[in-house]
Motif scaffolding. Structure first.
Motif, mmCIF file in Angstrom:
data_model
loop_
_atom_site.group_PDB
_atom_site.id
_atom_site.type_symbol
_atom_site.label_atom_id
_atom_site.label_comp_id
_atom_site.label_asym_id
_atom_site.label_seq_id
_atom_site.Cartn_x
_atom_site.Cartn_y
_atom_site.Cartn_z
ATOM 1 N N LYS A 58 36.146 47.333 50.716
ATOM 2 C CA LYS A 58 35.830 48.392 50.301
ATOM 3 C C LYS A 58 36.611 48.572 48.661
ATOM 4 C CE LYS A 58 36.077 53.110 50.466
ATOM 5 N NZ LYS A 58 36.622 54.245 50.848
ATOM 6 N N PRO A 59 36.137 48.286 47.405
ATOM 7 C CA PRO A 59 36.890 48.238 46.380
ATOM 8 C C PRO A 59 37.513 49.627 46.413
ATOM 9 C CG PRO A 59 34.955 48.883 46.396
ATOM 10 C CD PRO A 59 35.110 48.142 47.727
ATOM 11 N N ASN A 60 38.951 49.479 46.100
ATOM 12 C CA ASN A 60 40.068 50.396 46.580
ATOM 13 C C ASN A 60 40.927 50.538 44.875
ATOM 14 O OD1 ASN A 60 41.553 48.088 46.639
ATOM 15 N ND2 ASN A 60 42.245 48.625 48.707
ATOM 16 N N PRO A 61 39.847 50.812 44.061
ATOM 17 C CA PRO A 61 41.053 50.680 43.178
ATOM 18 C C PRO A 61 42.479 51.877 43.292
ATOM 19 C CG PRO A 61 38.960 51.364 42.639
ATOM 20 C CD PRO A 61 39.214 51.039 43.987
ATOM 21 N N PHE A 62 43.103 52.354 42.032
ATOM 22 C CA PHE A 62 43.914 53.079 42.271
ATOM 23 C C PHE A 62 43.377 54.961 42.039
ATOM 24 C CE2 PHE A 62 47.719 50.089 42.762
ATOM 25 C CZ PHE A 62 47.656 50.281 44.221
ATOM 26 N N PRO A 63 43.206 55.821 42.243
ATOM 27 C CA PRO A 63 42.805 56.990 41.776
ATOM 28 C C PRO A 63 43.637 57.110 40.179
ATOM 29 C CG PRO A 63 44.532 57.565 43.497
ATOM 30 C CD PRO A 63 44.324 56.455 43.069
ATOM 31 N N LEU A 64 43.789 56.043 39.218
ATOM 32 C CA LEU A 64 44.488 56.449 37.819
ATOM 33 C C LEU A 64 43.193 55.656 36.716
ATOM 34 C CD1 LEU A 64 47.439 54.344 38.706
ATOM 35 C CD2 LEU A 64 47.561 56.171 38.646
ATOM 36 N N SER A 65 43.568 55.539 35.566
ATOM 37 C CA SER A 65 42.383 54.688 34.678
ATOM 38 C C SER A 65 42.666 53.041 34.439
ATOM 39 C CB SER A 65 43.107 55.196 33.663
ATOM 40 O OG SER A 65 44.499 54.961 33.003
ATOM 41 N N ILE A 66 42.069 53.127 34.196
ATOM 42 C CA ILE A 66 41.628 51.605 34.506
ATOM 43 C C ILE A 66 42.344 50.816 33.750
ATOM 44 C CG2 ILE A 66 39.555 49.902 33.219
ATOM 45 C CD1 ILE A 66 36.725 51.913 33.352
ATOM 46 N N ARG A 67 43.079 51.638 32.424
ATOM 47 C CA ARG A 67 44.074 50.396 32.124
ATOM 48 C C ARG A 67 44.724 50.300 33.172
ATOM 49 N NH1 ARG A 67 45.160 49.630 26.906
ATOM 50 N NH2 ARG A 67 43.738 52.193 26.306
ATOM 51 N N ARG A 68 45.400 51.718 33.965
ATOM 52 C CA ARG A 68 46.857 51.408 34.323
ATOM 53 C C ARG A 68 47.405 51.100 35.817
ATOM 54 N NH1 ARG A 68 50.881 53.876 34.003
ATOM 55 N NH2 ARG A 68 50.904 55.486 36.513
ATOM 56 N N ASN A 69 45.506 50.611 35.824
ATOM 57 C CA ASN A 69 45.509 50.349 37.196
ATOM 58 C C ASN A 69 45.901 48.484 36.503
ATOM 59 O OD1 ASN A 69 43.710 50.866 39.588
ATOM 60 N ND2 ASN A 69 42.746 52.309 38.777
ATOM 61 N N ILE A 70 45.812 48.065 35.548
ATOM 62 C CA ILE A 70 45.764 46.748 36.200
ATOM 63 C C ILE A 70 47.505 47.190 35.200
ATOM 64 C CG2 ILE A 70 45.928 44.645 34.547
ATOM 65 C CD1 ILE A 70 43.107 45.211 34.708
ATOM 66 N N GLU A 71 48.403 47.587 34.288
ATOM 67 C CA GLU A 71 48.892 47.910 34.047
ATOM 68 C C GLU A 71 50.553 48.248 35.067
ATOM 69 O OE1 GLU A 71 49.148 49.218 30.188
ATOM 70 O OE2 GLU A 71 48.128 47.692 28.969
ATOM 71 N N PHE A 72 50.416 48.961 35.437
ATOM 72 C CA PHE A 72 51.257 49.771 36.660
ATOM 73 C C PHE A 72 51.391 48.746 37.633
ATOM 74 C CE2 PHE A 72 51.191 52.032 40.544
ATOM 75 C CZ PHE A 72 52.658 51.964 41.137
ATOM 76 N N PRO A 73 50.856 47.806 38.555
ATOM 77 C CA PRO A 73 51.892 46.827 38.602
ATOM 78 C C PRO A 73 51.943 45.496 38.074
ATOM 79 C CG PRO A 73 49.183 47.142 39.635
ATOM 80 C CD PRO A 73 49.109 47.875 38.325
ATOM 81 N N LEU A 74 51.754 45.494 37.119
ATOM 82 C CA LEU A 74 52.376 44.658 36.474
ATOM 83 C C LEU A 74 53.720 44.949 35.466
ATOM 84 C CD1 LEU A 74 50.127 43.203 33.262
ATOM 85 C CD2 LEU A 74 51.366 42.114 34.973
ATOM 86 N N HIS A 75 54.021 46.182 35.296
ATOM 87 C CA HIS A 75 54.919 47.237 35.054
ATOM 88 C C HIS A 75 56.024 47.009 35.899
ATOM 89 C CE1 HIS A 75 58.437 49.953 33.810
ATOM 90 N NE2 HIS A 75 56.880 49.965 32.749
#
Lengths: 287, 276
Positions: free
Chosen positions: B114-131
């Protein structure tokens, strides 16, 4: 057969409907009666002077200024102690304790029992422990700490439910991305659990601000403006109790104070609704 | 090498180029998993080649997903799960208690059913784990954001609303965002757990093509119920089956070998059934 079902069905449905509606009507009418009565008797006495002036003549005249300050301080002490402990305990119960563990089960059971304990018992405990054993005397600090004990069970259980309502998917995907538990907790779970926390907060504050029994024994009923947290201070609910029970001719101001209390409760409720809608939606978005 | 990895999904199996020079990257030796008293799978010995797509197929409940969860030690989150046997990735023993799980999971990305993006913005979904993984430079993060979104073919679709909630995307877009989020961390291995089964046929096709294009760049292990999908994209196939109450690996080999001339009777019946 089909006919009898056809005939019976609407009748039983009508009965069920009538029962549901009358139950709802009863609750609404009762609330409106109470609110109407308080408004009718109290509204004419509300003024800026009433909200700020000190009480005179045992509260028959004057206002409730110092009482509002004491109430706010007691609530402040209560929240600043119960919020961190409450969130911490909820995190421990929901994130770091296995569902079937003895420790978790025992803690939850004791919290459920504690949240049903009458407030007078908390009052006696507060008086014995905070006022006497710890030597805090009759003070706003004693009162606030006693209220914190009373509010904690509600706050912890509601916040824990908030954490449990966060889909397990977030924890799995966060772990799969190599995020630490602390990061996951603070950046994903805590914001997502805020609705539960707010529910607990509203229930807890509602119980605290309306509390009388627990405060008579701990924060006392001196109606002067408190100079510090170690001073005794009279909470709004105690003021209402005192005016209506002990002071003849204090009814008008008792009603006005009750109106202020109800207004404060409604304001806290709407503030949490607003926080949920605006601040939260902007920070974290559920589709 | 780059030429070798060029691949068109509709080529018949025997005409397909080799994805790479076969070299073992993930090796499991007599790997077994128990949930309390019940056995999920038993004695699975499988070599997974670098840069190739390995499909794990088999009926429900035969331990495919559980096997996948061992490869990034996500199995640790399941209470009472006990793994035995050996498991190495790039010659590192990943079952050892000394394994740095954060590093392992950065190296081995996972995409769920099941797709499970975080309940954040599209940008934050990728940038948050990177950070959180130490990419503190804002520009670098923005660069990775764009390149990974391009890689999954999502950039043109979302470039004007990067700050919109990820959960407002369609299911297929959410799944591609999850793939982008995983590859943003530059993993070597990507695990897919039935990544298309919750998607509509068109989105499913898009995601499948995306996985096929990963050949040669990532070592891909995909669990799927869809034999046709395995046939289309996999270089190697491993068939799991429930025997004596536990999942077993009954056959493995190149997709051509397993699909065209299965050696195990069960495999032949399973593939035959799917064919019929």
């Amino acid at each position: 057969m089909a006919e009898s079902v056809g005939r019976n069905h609407p009748r039983s449905e009508w009965l069920a409907r009538a029962m549901v509606w009358s139950a709802a009507a009863l609750v609404t009418v009762t609330f409106c009666c109470i609110l109407g009565n308080i408004l009718w008797q109290g509204l004419s006495h509300i003024s800026w002077t009433f909200l700020t002036a000190p009480p005179r003549n045992a509260g028959r005249e004057g206002g409730i200024g110092p009482i509002l300050v004491s109430t706010g301080l007691i609530l402040g002490v209560c929240l600043s102690v119960s919020l961190p402990i409450g969130i911490g305990a909820a995190v421990l119960l929901s994130e770091f304790t296995a569902d079937d563990s003895v420790f978790g089960g025992l803690t939850r059971r004791s919290l459920d029992v504690l949240s049903g304990v009458p407030s007078i018992v908390f009052g006696l405990f507060g008086n014995a422990f905070f006022s006497k054993t710890l030597g805090l005397g009759f003070s706003i600090l004693s009162g606030g700490l006693t209220l914190a004990c009373m509010v904690l069970p509600i706050l912890i259980r509601a916040t824990e439910e908030g954490f449990r309502a966060v889909p397990q998917d977030y924890r799995l995907s966060a772990a799969a991305l190599g995020l630490s538990r602390t990061t996951t907790l603070f950046h994903l779970l805590l914001p997502a659990a805020v609705p539960g926390l707010l529910v607990g907060l509203v229930l807890g504050v509602g119980r605290a601000i309306a509390e009388t029994a627990a405060l008579i024994f701990t924060s006392g009923y001196v109606d002067r403006m408190p100079a510090s947290l170690m001073d005794s201070g009279r909470a709004l609910s105690i003021h209402i109790f005192d005016l209506s029970m002990n002071v003849s001719g204090g009814d008008a101001n008792a009603y006005a104070s009750a109106l202020v209390l109800v207004a404060a409760l409604l304001m806290i409720n709407s503030a949490s609704d607003w926080a949920m809608d605006h601040w939260l939606q902007r920070r974290i978005v559920f589709a | 090498m780059k030429d070798l990895v060029k691949f068109r999904p509709w080529l018949p199996l025997e005409d397909r180029d080799a994805c790479c020079v076969p070299s073992e990257f993930i090796t499991s030796g007599k790997l077994s998993l128990q949930y309390g008293e019940t056995s999920a799978f038993k004695d699975v010995s499988l070599a997974i080649n670098k840069g190739c797509i390995t499909a794990v197929v088999g009926p429900s409940g035969c331990g495919k997903t559980s096997f996948l969860l061992c490869l990034n030690r996500l199995i640790d989150l399941v209470p009472n799960a006990r793994v035995s046997g050996t498991l190495t990735i790039n010659r590192q023993d990943i079952l050892s208690p000394a394994t740095d799980l954060i590093r392992l999971r950065r190296q081995v990305g996972m995409i769920f059913q099941k797709p499970n993006p975080f309940p954040l913005s599209i940008r934050r979904n990728i940038e948050f784990p990177l950070h959180e993984h130490g990419v503190k430079d804002r520009e670098q993060r923005a660069h990775i954001l764009e390149s990974t979104l391009r890689e999954v073919g999502l950039f043109e679709e979302v470039k004007d609303r990067l700050d919109a909630p990820a959960l407002s995307l369609s299911g297929g877009q959410q799944q591609r965002l999850c793939i982008a989020r995983a590859i943003a961390l530059a993993p070597e291995v990507l695990l897919f757990d039935e990544p298309c089964s919750a998607l509509d046929p068109i989105s499913s096709g898009v995601v499948e093509d995306l996985i096929a294009e990963m050949r040669g760049r990532y070592t891909v292990v995909i669990v799927t119920h869809n034999l046709a999908q395995a046939r289309r994209i996999a270089d190697y196939v491993a068939i799991f089956w429930t025997q004596d109450g536990a999942g077993k690996l009954i056959e493995s080999g190149t997709a051509a070998a397993v699909f065209e001339s299965p050696t195990h009777a069960l495999t032949a019946a399973y593939i035959g059934g799917a064919r019929g």
